[in-house]
Scaffold this active site. Structure first.
Site, PDB file in Angstrom:
ATOM      1  N   LYS A 179      74.715  16.927  43.287  1.00  0.00           N
ATOM      2  CA  LYS A 179      76.137  17.226  43.010  1.00  0.00           C
ATOM      3  C   LYS A 179      76.696  18.237  44.003  1.00  0.00           C
ATOM      4  CE  LYS A 179      77.108  20.364  39.719  1.00  0.00           C
ATOM      5  NZ  LYS A 179      78.010  21.497  39.922  1.00  0.00           N
ATOM      6  N   ASN A 180      75.995  19.368  44.166  1.00  0.00           N
ATOM      7  CA  ASN A 180      76.582  20.456  44.947  1.00  0.00           C
ATOM      8  C   ASN A 180      76.583  20.187  46.450  1.00  0.00           C
ATOM      9  OD1 ASN A 180      77.178  21.723  42.597  1.00  0.00           O
ATOM     10  ND2 ASN A 180      75.463  23.175  42.676  1.00  0.00           N
ATOM     11  N   CYS A 210      85.446  31.988  34.828  1.00  0.00           N
ATOM     12  CA  CYS A 210      84.952  30.782  34.161  1.00  0.00           C
ATOM     13  C   CYS A 210      83.860  31.213  33.202  1.00  0.00           C
ATOM     14  CB  CYS A 210      84.460  29.749  35.158  1.00  0.00           C
ATOM     15  SG  CYS A 210      82.849  30.088  35.801  1.00  0.00           S
ATOM     16  N   ARG A 237      83.401  35.276  38.933  1.00  0.00           N
ATOM     17  CA  ARG A 237      83.340  34.430  40.127  1.00  0.00           C
ATOM     18  C   ARG A 237      84.554  34.575  41.055  1.00  0.00           C
ATOM     19  NH1 ARG A 237      81.100  28.609  38.384  1.00  0.00           N
ATOM     20  NH2 ARG A 237      80.310  28.515  40.494  1.00  0.00           N
ATOM     21  N   ILE A 253      86.746  35.039  44.684  1.00  0.00           N
ATOM     22  CA  ILE A 253      86.614  34.347  45.985  1.00  0.00           C
ATOM     23  C   ILE A 253      86.956  35.306  47.130  1.00  0.00           C
ATOM     24  CG2 ILE A 253      86.960  32.005  45.115  1.00  0.00           C
ATOM     25  CD1 ILE A 253      89.878  32.247  46.261  1.00  0.00           C
ATOM     26  N   GLN A 277      85.107  36.937  49.150  1.00  0.00           N
ATOM     27  CA  GLN A 277      84.329  36.744  50.370  1.00  0.00           C
ATOM     28  C   GLN A 277      84.813  35.529  51.167  1.00  0.00           C
ATOM     29  OE1 GLN A 277      81.986  39.032  51.486  1.00  0.00           O
ATOM     30  NE2 GLN A 277      82.961  40.113  49.795  1.00  0.00           N
ATOM     31  N   ASP A 284      70.635  27.944  38.610  1.00  0.00           N
ATOM     32  CA  ASP A 284      70.970  26.677  37.953  1.00  0.00           C
ATOM     33  C   ASP A 284      69.792  26.085  37.169  1.00  0.00           C
ATOM     34  OD1 ASP A 284      73.503  26.905  38.954  1.00  0.00           O
ATOM     35  OD2 ASP A 284      73.209  25.520  40.622  1.00  0.00           O
ATOM     36  N   ILE A 312      72.416  36.500  39.369  1.00  0.00           N
ATOM     37  CA  ILE A 312      73.505  35.891  40.164  1.00  0.00           C
ATOM     38  C   ILE A 312      74.836  35.922  39.406  1.00  0.00           C
ATOM     39  CG2 ILE A 312      74.250  33.840  41.465  1.00  0.00           C
ATOM     40  CD1 ILE A 312      71.628  34.974  42.549  1.00  0.00           C
ATOM     41  N   ARG A 372      79.564  16.523  33.906  1.00  0.00           N
ATOM     42  CA  ARG A 372      79.978  17.094  35.190  1.00  0.00           C
ATOM     43  C   ARG A 372      78.834  17.051  36.199  1.00  0.00           C
ATOM     44  NH1 ARG A 372      83.020  22.679  34.892  1.00  0.00           N
ATOM     45  NH2 ARG A 372      82.941  22.169  37.084  1.00  0.00           N
TER      46      ARG A 372
HETATM   47  N1  EPU Z   1      80.860  35.959  44.578  1.00  0.00           N
HETATM   48  C1  EPU Z   1      81.679  37.009  44.904  1.00  0.00           C
HETATM   49  N2  EPU Z   1      82.681  36.803  45.804  1.00  0.00           N
HETATM   50  C2  EPU Z   1      82.907  35.607  46.399  1.00  0.00           C
HETATM   51  C3  EPU Z   1      82.053  34.529  46.070  1.00  0.00           C
HETATM   52  C4  EPU Z   1      81.037  34.733  45.159  1.00  0.00           C
HETATM   53  O1  EPU Z   1      81.516  38.121  44.387  1.00  0.00           O
HETATM   54  O2  EPU Z   1      83.842  35.498  47.205  1.00  0.00           O
HETATM   55  C5  EPU Z   1      79.756  36.162  43.608  1.00  0.00           C
HETATM   56  C6  EPU Z   1      79.899  35.252  42.377  1.00  0.00           C
HETATM   57  O3  EPU Z   1      80.758  35.822  41.412  1.00  0.00           O
HETATM   58  C7  EPU Z   1      78.466  35.156  41.914  1.00  0.00           C
HETATM   59  C8  EPU Z   1      77.673  35.179  43.220  1.00  0.00           C
HETATM   60  O4  EPU Z   1      78.557  35.742  44.208  1.00  0.00           O
HETATM   61  O5  EPU Z   1      78.137  36.262  41.139  1.00  0.00           O
HETATM   62  C9  EPU Z   1      77.178  33.833  43.709  1.00  0.00           C
HETATM   63  O6  EPU Z   1      78.250  32.902  43.720  1.00  0.00           O
HETATM   64  P1  EPU Z   1      78.312  31.710  44.760  1.00  0.00           P
HETATM   65  O7  EPU Z   1      79.572  31.835  45.563  1.00  0.00           O
HETATM   66  O8  EPU Z   1      77.041  31.612  45.505  1.00  0.00           O
HETATM   67  O9  EPU Z   1      78.470  30.457  43.800  1.00  0.00           O
HETATM   68  P2  EPU Z   1      79.367  29.185  44.010  1.00  0.00           P
HETATM   69  O10 EPU Z   1      79.393  28.787  45.449  1.00  0.00           O
HETATM   70  O11 EPU Z   1      80.664  29.362  43.316  1.00  0.00           O
HETATM   71  C10 EPU Z   1      77.427  27.430  43.798  1.00  0.00           C
HETATM   72  C11 EPU Z   1      77.114  26.266  42.917  1.00  0.00           C
HETATM   73  C12 EPU Z   1      76.738  26.773  41.534  1.00  0.00           C
HETATM   74  C13 EPU Z   1      75.532  27.701  41.659  1.00  0.00           C
HETATM   75  C14 EPU Z   1      75.854  28.846  42.632  1.00  0.00           C
HETATM   76  C15 EPU Z   1      74.689  29.762  42.893  1.00  0.00           C
HETATM   77  C16 EPU Z   1      78.512  24.535  43.859  1.00  0.00           C
HETATM   78  C17 EPU Z   1      79.671  23.626  43.717  1.00  0.00           C
HETATM   79  N3  EPU Z   1      78.277  25.391  42.862  1.00  0.00           N
HETATM   80  O12 EPU Z   1      78.531  28.107  43.199  1.00  0.00           O
HETATM   81  O13 EPU Z   1      76.378  25.629  40.780  1.00  0.00           O
HETATM   82  O14 EPU Z   1      75.211  28.221  40.405  1.00  0.00           O
HETATM   83  O15 EPU Z   1      76.288  28.295  43.896  1.00  0.00           O
HETATM   84  O16 EPU Z   1      73.609  29.050  43.384  1.00  0.00           O
HETATM   85  O17 EPU Z   1      77.793  24.467  44.843  1.00  0.00           O
HETATM   86  C18 EPU Z   1      76.012  24.393  38.810  1.00  0.00           C
HETATM   87  O18 EPU Z   1      75.731  23.410  39.536  1.00  0.00           O
HETATM   88  O19 EPU Z   1      75.798  24.411  37.572  1.00  0.00           O
HETATM   89  C19 EPU Z   1      76.608  25.580  39.425  1.00  0.00           C
HETATM   90  C20 EPU Z   1      77.260  26.503  38.719  1.00  0.00           C
END
Ligand code: EPU
Length: 421
Positions: free
Chosen positions: A22-23, A117, A122, A124, A126, A305, A327, A397
């Site tokens: 999926k990801n 969520c 979560r 954005i 960064q 995950d 995380i 999903r």
């Molecule tokens: N974070 C920040 N600032 C940012 C971005 C992230 O503080 O700008 C924090 C988040 O709040 C979190 C941590 O960094 O605490 C990690 O978040 P990350 O950005 O790595 O997660 P993501 O890209 O939103 C993806 C997967 C998730 C998976 C995470 C961690 C996709 C579509 N989603 O999310 O998948 O848990 O990486 O490996 O790739 C799932 O499949 O169930 C799922 C939630």
């Protein structure tokens, strides 16, 4: 609303071919926006998140056809508003990763801020800081982020925190920037590597994906490609836990074992025999699960995950286990539901102490997010009697026809359509 009903006690036995990840699929769908041609994706998992991403691409002006093989033609995108609206972003956070490609190729985009969520805030920040370093002008107003740039330029940027989506967003933007970009403290997840592989096939020049530093030499244009999505390490891991707790034996065909080392190591610590075979990963469930401690970390550490599913394994182990989540700050919503099924679990900060019990007992439980839902299905497989899982749209999903796939392995599980809550 559908529900899933499981009668526990059956061993999982047989073979299962692991679906596309999926990801990885979601991000490669976004990458198609960087090209003016047609991108063909194969082994695309049939998931509601993938369909949501296709709907977003269509709103942006793409022509999208097919399902398991998905053809995305991005030729019409520049004529549209380049906007990711709230109604789509709120249902799926991965929508924010259209930002980098749209900004890089069309010099502008407007994307709804995703908000919090179920599993955490979560932010954005960064993603935005990285795009700003590449020259984007960013303005926040009315719940949207507006980004503009004449042409992005290469830059050096160090992420404050390891973020999968942030790394992918900024990496995609940098492919069309003028000059060289160096990104440090990046995510090393296989889905980041897979995205870089696809971008390089499209004509990008990316080095270092899979390490903590990525360098990107900007190019003028990218072209459409034909690509098969890599198998899903989390689907494979989820079924592996199912085989382990039911004392079963399952061959996971095409399991991406090279991306599953920490997970396989923890399964082995729990007494589960994992054998890498030419066709995939064979998992033998033991008579007795040993307790095991787990701390979630960015890849190559133990994946967040798989945290909820591992807790089910620990809940029937002989002894005390500890599971720590580093995380996401709120990813324990499955705990009260598992407690209702008889699990002995206590939350203390970001750690859950689990004392294994002889048997879980079936109950009516509520799915709260994707991986939490998967843990409830697993718990149902070993619980005494009937478990009814509600709100299964969370499962759809990220797991394709999970009830059919588990039934194929001998589980006593069915979906009841249109059930009233
Ligand atoms: N974070 C920040 N600032 C940012 C971005 C992230 O503080 O700008 C924090 C988040 O709040 C979190 C941590 O960094 O605490 C990690 O978040 P990350 O950005 O790595 O997660 P993501 O890209 O939103 C993806 C997967 C998730 C998976 C995470 C961690 C996709 C579509 N989603 O999310 O998948 O848990 O990486 O490996 O790739 C799932 O499949 O169930 C799922 C939630």
């Amino acid at each position: 609303m559908d529900k899933i009903v499981v009668h526990g006690g059956a061993r999982l036995e047989g073979e299962l071919r692991v679906n596309g990840a999926k990801n990885a699929a979601l991000l490669i769908q976004c990458a198609a926006l960087l090209t003016s041609g047609k991108t063909t994706l194969r082994h695309v998992p049939q998931l509601s998140d993938v369909r949501t991403m296709s709907r977003l691409l269509e709103r942006l002006g793409c022509a999208v056809e097919g399902d398991r093989t998905l053809a995305i033609d991005a030729a019409g995108v520049g004529d549209g508003p380049c906007e990711a609206p709230y109604d789509l972003v709120k249902t799926m956070r991965a929508s924010v990763t259209v930002m980098g490609p749209l900004l890089a190729r069309y010099g502008r985009t407007k994307v709804s801020l995703p908000g919090g969520c179920a599993i955490g805030a979560r932010p954005i920040d960064q993603h935005l800081k990285g795009l700003e370093a590449l020259g984007a002008n960013i303005e926040l107003s009315h719940g949207y982020v507006n980004l503009e740039a004449e042409r992005l330029h290469g830059a050096a940027f160090v992420f404050d925190t390891v973020t999968v989506g942030g790394t992918q967003n900024v990496m995609m933007a940098a492919t069309l920037a003028k000059g060289t970009t160096r990104l440090e403290n990046v995510a090393r997840e296989p889905e980041v590597q897979e995205l870089a592989t696809v971008l390089n096939k499209m004509g990008a020049q990316i080095r270092g994906a899979g390490t903590s530093v990525i360098e990107i030499e900007g190019v003028d244009e990218l072209v459409g490609v034909d690509h098969a999505i890599l198998p899903d390490r989390i689907e494979a891991g989820t079924i592996a836990v199912g085989a382990a707790i039911t004392g079963g034996e399952v061959l996971l065909l095409d399991a991406p074992v090279d991306h599953m080392h920490s997970l396989i190591g923890k399964l082995e610590d729990a007494g589960v025999q994992c054998v890498v075979e030419p066709e995939g990963l064979r998992v033998y469930g033991p008579d007795q699960i040993e307790p095991v401690d787990v701390v979630t970390r960015p890849h190559p550490g133990f994946p967040t995950d798989m945290q909820a599913q591992f807790m089910v394994l620990a809940s029937v182990a002989k002894g005390r286990s500890m599971v720590t989540e580093t995380i996401f700050e709120n990813r324990f919503m499955h705990v009260p539901e598992l407690q209702r099924m008889g699990a002995d679990m206590h939350i203390s900060g970001n750690t859950v102490v689990i004392r294994g019990v002889d048997r879980l007992s079936g109950a009516t439980v509520m799915a709260t997010d994707l991986r939490a839902s998967a843990s409830l299905v697993l718990a149902g497989l070993v619980a005494e009697g009937e478990t009814e899982i509600r709100r299964v749209y969370h499962l759809d999903r990220g797991y394709e026809s999970i009830e059919e796939r588990l039934r194929g392995l001998g589980a006593n599980i069915e979906r009841v359509s249109g059930a009233r809550m």
